[in-house]
Design a protein around this motif. Structure first.
Motif, mmCIF file in Angstrom:
data_model
loop_
_atom_site.group_PDB
_atom_site.id
_atom_site.type_symbol
_atom_site.label_atom_id
_atom_site.label_comp_id
_atom_site.label_asym_id
_atom_site.label_seq_id
_atom_site.Cartn_x
_atom_site.Cartn_y
_atom_site.Cartn_z
ATOM 1 N N GLU A 1 0.844 -1.204 0.000
ATOM 2 C CA GLU A 1 0.000 0.000 0.000
ATOM 3 C C GLU A 1 0.879 1.253 0.000
ATOM 4 O OE1 GLU A 1 -3.746 2.077 2.355
ATOM 5 O OE2 GLU A 1 -2.709 0.350 3.258
ATOM 6 N N LEU A 2 1.976 1.226 0.747
ATOM 7 C CA LEU A 2 2.897 2.366 0.762
ATOM 8 C C LEU A 2 3.418 2.651 -0.642
ATOM 9 C CD1 LEU A 2 4.853 4.397 2.227
ATOM 10 C CD2 LEU A 2 6.467 2.470 2.377
ATOM 11 N N ARG A 3 3.849 1.608 -1.329
ATOM 12 C CA ARG A 3 4.382 1.784 -2.688
ATOM 13 C C ARG A 3 3.292 2.301 -3.637
ATOM 14 N NH1 ARG A 3 9.521 2.721 -1.902
ATOM 15 N NH2 ARG A 3 10.923 0.923 -2.043
ATOM 16 N N ALA A 4 2.076 1.826 -3.471
ATOM 17 C CA ALA A 4 0.978 2.282 -4.337
ATOM 18 C C ALA A 4 0.694 3.764 -4.104
ATOM 19 C CB ALA A 4 -0.269 1.440 -4.078
ATOM 20 N N VAL A 5 0.690 4.178 -2.832
ATOM 21 C CA VAL A 5 0.430 5.590 -2.525
ATOM 22 C C VAL A 5 1.568 6.465 -3.039
ATOM 23 C CG1 VAL A 5 0.122 7.258 -0.651
ATOM 24 C CG2 VAL A 5 -1.054 5.058 -0.553
ATOM 25 N N GLN A 6 2.796 5.991 -2.879
ATOM 26 C CA GLN A 6 3.945 6.762 -3.368
ATOM 27 C C GLN A 6 3.878 6.933 -4.888
ATOM 28 O OE1 GLN A 6 7.227 4.451 -1.788
ATOM 29 N NE2 GLN A 6 7.487 5.837 -0.021
ATOM 30 N N GLU B 1 1.858 14.673 -8.497
ATOM 31 C CA GLU B 1 2.813 15.797 -8.564
ATOM 32 C C GLU B 1 3.165 16.120 -10.006
ATOM 33 O OE1 GLU B 1 5.880 14.262 -6.081
ATOM 34 O OE2 GLU B 1 5.063 15.159 -4.230
ATOM 35 N N ALA B 2 3.270 15.062 -10.849
ATOM 36 C CA ALA B 2 3.563 15.298 -12.261
ATOM 37 C C ALA B 2 2.413 16.056 -12.936
ATOM 38 C CB ALA B 2 3.825 13.972 -12.973
ATOM 39 N N ARG B 3 1.162 15.814 -12.466
ATOM 40 C CA ARG B 3 0.002 16.516 -13.022
ATOM 41 C C ARG B 3 -0.226 17.872 -12.349
ATOM 42 N NH1 ARG B 3 -2.548 11.662 -11.624
ATOM 43 N NH2 ARG B 3 -3.830 12.844 -10.130
ATOM 44 N N ASP B 4 0.517 18.077 -11.239
ATOM 45 C CA ASP B 4 0.354 19.284 -10.432
ATOM 46 C C ASP B 4 -1.082 19.390 -9.912
ATOM 47 O OD1 ASP B 4 1.248 21.531 -9.140
ATOM 48 O OD2 ASP B 4 0.849 22.873 -10.827
ATOM 49 N N ASP B 5 -1.583 18.228 -9.429
ATOM 50 C CA ASP B 5 -2.955 18.120 -8.916
ATOM 51 C C ASP B 5 -2.905 18.349 -7.409
ATOM 52 O OD1 ASP B 5 -5.475 17.401 -8.081
ATOM 53 O OD2 ASP B 5 -5.630 15.668 -9.404
ATOM 54 N N GLY B 6 -3.150 19.599 -6.984
ATOM 55 C CA GLY B 6 -2.982 19.976 -5.590
ATOM 56 C C GLY B 6 -3.867 19.209 -4.635
ATOM 57 N N SER B 7 -5.154 19.054 -4.979
ATOM 58 C CA SER B 7 -6.071 18.352 -4.070
ATOM 59 C C SER B 7 -5.683 16.883 -3.911
ATOM 60 C CB SER B 7 -7.507 18.470 -4.593
ATOM 61 O OG SER B 7 -7.623 17.891 -5.888
ATOM 62 N N ALA B 8 -5.272 16.235 -5.012
ATOM 63 C CA ALA B 8 -4.846 14.831 -4.938
ATOM 64 C C ALA B 8 -3.569 14.707 -4.114
ATOM 65 C CB ALA B 8 -4.629 14.278 -6.337
ATOM 66 N N ILE B 9 -2.652 15.673 -4.291
ATOM 67 C CA ILE B 9 -1.394 15.646 -3.538
ATOM 68 C C ILE B 9 -1.686 15.738 -2.043
ATOM 69 C CG2 ILE B 9 0.710 16.953 -3.021
ATOM 70 C CD1 ILE B 9 0.798 17.697 -6.014
#
Length: 634
Positions: free
Chosen positions: A90-95, A102-110
């Motif tokens: 799960e850690l690897r999936a979240v990372q 971050e690549a999409r610069d999606d602030g809410s998802a980050i």
């Protein structure tokens, strides 16, 4: 909970178990025990979904995360600590999702993913992985080393660390201690005791089982029986159950014999025919109880060595190690028949180096090693399993040791080590690790050594073979030095411990519990940067070593005449015992009681009385000398 409902499992035509019905509740720690080949590993495969039940159903809660130790040996270049972190899926999936956000610069998802990382302990994951590696014996500098740079045994430790890294609901461990040293076993034991999930553990280490599990699932006679308690409690309960089964079997056999006797007597009589037929039907309905069998398939002992010189081997101010690296310094050690020494010490401190030095496989860098002319070393080490001739049979290996022995004699001998029937003719290449280990032991025992060196002898051995080995070692007359992660074997076989630590070899005054406490203090001190002197190791300065050597020399001088006198008493007791047995055989001859033999009878009876008095006096002297020697040594 984990539920088995009338489960049957086959491998090919072989029924492993059937009608298995039991429940393991969440959080329970269950040990799986049973002979090799009864289906313990197959039960694990069933839970992992790699096998399917032939009948019934094995179920576990939806969404449970299962962790197990991978058996393959990875040869990847990723750093060790990253490989361990991969265990937390799960850690690897979240990372990975965070990197994409971050690549999409999606602030809410980050923000949401950082919150999830915090919830699952993702920010502490690296330190958790580092603690796992440290507990399993890896040095801090090894955390960044590529996985491919480690040997097979150390890669298996990495696989174990990866399984422990997983935040699992169900943890399946199959012989996790096989590739560990004693320090790592003690650490793993503590970790598993605190594990909050459900644990199923296959192990042949009875102390490890006793200290980790609270239930036992015994696979035997194609059945799975669940017992409450640790392994010792299971052995007691099983012994009581077998005793009851044997009593019921004996009673039933008497009933069957009585019914058969009645039928045989009255079958032909018309007036009794109906009763006879009725009893035959009762006999057919009777559910047969099988006799209880608990005998071990392993029966062997160490025969007396041809010679027992004193001392066998002496090390005087020996330095040892490898090119450009000294591991042990100023080692002083004298081995005499009767010594039973267990080696303790942290991983990498030099226990195996000392064993190779004693075995003659490693030359000293300085100092002197003195061997008795009649020294015969029996050395057991894991690398010797790979030196067996793969295309030869077990019988051929033993025949090389004794060309004069008959094939039947050698087959009988190998039978004591579990090689039954045509198995003695099979190629070694087809043998399991346990069978190879048993064969190496058989070859070693056959040569009647007077100095026994055993480096992790219990790897791959099951519980019954470990018990047989411990029993055989108790009767060994020579000197013995053993390194083992099996505390049960150490407690049974060793009566003195040497601590190998910080380049020195010194006597350890304590037992296994004291050693576990010493390790804990050492780890704590290392965590805060303290020196090894602060955790109970002895003062190893040059002056202290010199003083210790002087005191040991004085002790040997005081003990030498007492030990010689003890040896003379033992020899006299042996001679008189042999003479007494000869007289008793003579007195059993009826011809001695005829009138013509009265004088011989009188002489024999008088000598028998003399020997009895002499033996009593010698035995009292032997006990007194033994107590004096023991008191001086303490």
């Amino acid at each position: 909970m984990l539920s088995f409902n009338d489960v049957a499992l086959r491998r090919g035509t072989k029924v492993l178990f059937e009608s298995a019905s039991f429940v393991v509740h969440a959080g329970q720690h269950v040990g799986l025990v049973g002979a090799n080949g009864v289906g313990k590993s197959s039960l694990f495969a069933l839970l992992r979904g790699e096998l399917h039940a032939d009948r019934g159903e094995a179920s576990l809660p939806r969404g449970w995360v299962i962790a197990h130790v991978a058996q393959e040996m990875p040869a990847t270049d990723i750093p060790a600590i990253e490989y361990v972190l991969d265990g937390d899926r799960e850690l690897r999936a979240v990372q990975q999702q965070l990197a994409q956000a971050e690549a999409r610069d999606d602030g809410s998802a980050i923000a949401a993913l950082h919150a999830r990382l915090d919830t699952i302990g993702g920010y502490q994951a690296r330190s958790r992985a580092a603690r796992l590696l440290n507990g399993l014996g890896f040095m801090p500098a090894q955390e960044t080393a590529p996985v491919a740079s480690f040997s097979g045994g150390w890669r298996m430790r990495l696989n174990l660390a990866q399984a422990l890294m997983c935040r699992s609901d169900l943890l399946l461990l199959d012989e996790p201690t096989n590739h560990l040293d004693l320090d790592a076993v003690i650490w793993l034991e503590e970790w598993l005791r605190a594990y909050p999930g459900t644990l199923l553990l296959i192990s042949h280490d009875r102390d490890f089982l006793d200290n980790v599990i609270d239930h036992i699932a015994c696979l035997e006679a194609q059945r799975v029986t669940l017992y409450t308690g640790n392994y010792t409690a299971f052995e007691r309960a099983r012994a009581e159950a077998l005793a009851r089964q044997q009593a019921a079997y004996v009673k039933q056999q008497r009933e069957i014999a009585h019914i058969r006797g009645y039928v045989d007597r009255f079958r032909a009589k018309a007036t009794k025919a109906r009763q006879a037929q009725s009893r035959l039907k009762a006999l057919a309905r009777m559910e047969l109880i099988s006799a209880a069998h608990v005998d071990s398939p392993f029966h062997f002992e160490f025969r007396a060595p041809h010679k027992l010189p004193r001392p066998l081997l002496t090390l005087d101010e020996v330095d040892a190690g490898y090119p450009n690296k000294t591991i042990l310094q100023s080692v002083g050690l004298s081995l005499v028949p009767g010594d039973r020494i267990g080696l303790l010490g942290p991983n990498g401190a030099g226990k195996s180096t000392l064993m190779k030095l004693l075995a003659g496989e490693l030359a000293p860098q300085s100092g002197k090693i003195t061997q008795a002319a009649e020294l015969r070393i029996g050395y057991f080490a894991q690398h010797q399993l790979e030196q067996l001739h793969g295309h030869d049979s077990a019988l051929a290996h033993v025949q090389r040791l004794d060309a004069n022995a008959t094939e039947q004699q050698l087959r009988d001998y190998l039978g004591g080590f579990g090689f039954i029937g045509d198995r003695v003719y099979d190629e070694i290449a087809t043998f399991s690790g346990g069978e190879k280990a048993r064969l190496v032991l058989a070859l070693l025992v056959y040569q009647r050594p007077n100095l026994l060196l055993m480096d992790e002898p219990t790897n791959h051995l099951d519980l019954e073979m470990r018990d047989a080995l411990a029993l055989a070692l108790q009767g060994f007359e020579g000197a013995m030095v053993v390194v083992s992660h099996d505390r049960s074997l150490l407690n049974a076989a060793a009566d003195k411990f040497l601590l190998v630590a910080d380049g020195q070899v010194a006597e350890f005054d304590g037992d296994m519990q004291d050693y576990a406490a010493w390790l804990a203090r050492r780890r704590e001190a290392q965590a805060v940067g303290d020196s090894s002197e602060d955790v109970g190791t002895k003062d190893h300065s040059a002056a202290a070593r010199k003083e210790r050597k002087r005191l040991e020399a004085e002790q040997r001088q005081r003990l030498q005449p007492l030990k010689k006198e003890l040896q003379r008493a033992e020899q006299q007791i042996e001679q008189l015992t042999a003479e007494r047995q000869a007289i008793e055989q003579q007195l059993a001859d009826s011809a001695l009681y005829e009138n013509s033999a009265k004088d011989r009878l009188k002489t024999a009876l008088a000598r028998q009385g003399e020997i009895k008095c002499l033996l009593e006096a010698l035995e009292m002297k032997w006990l007194d000398l033994s107590e004096q020697i023991e008191a001086m040594e303490e």
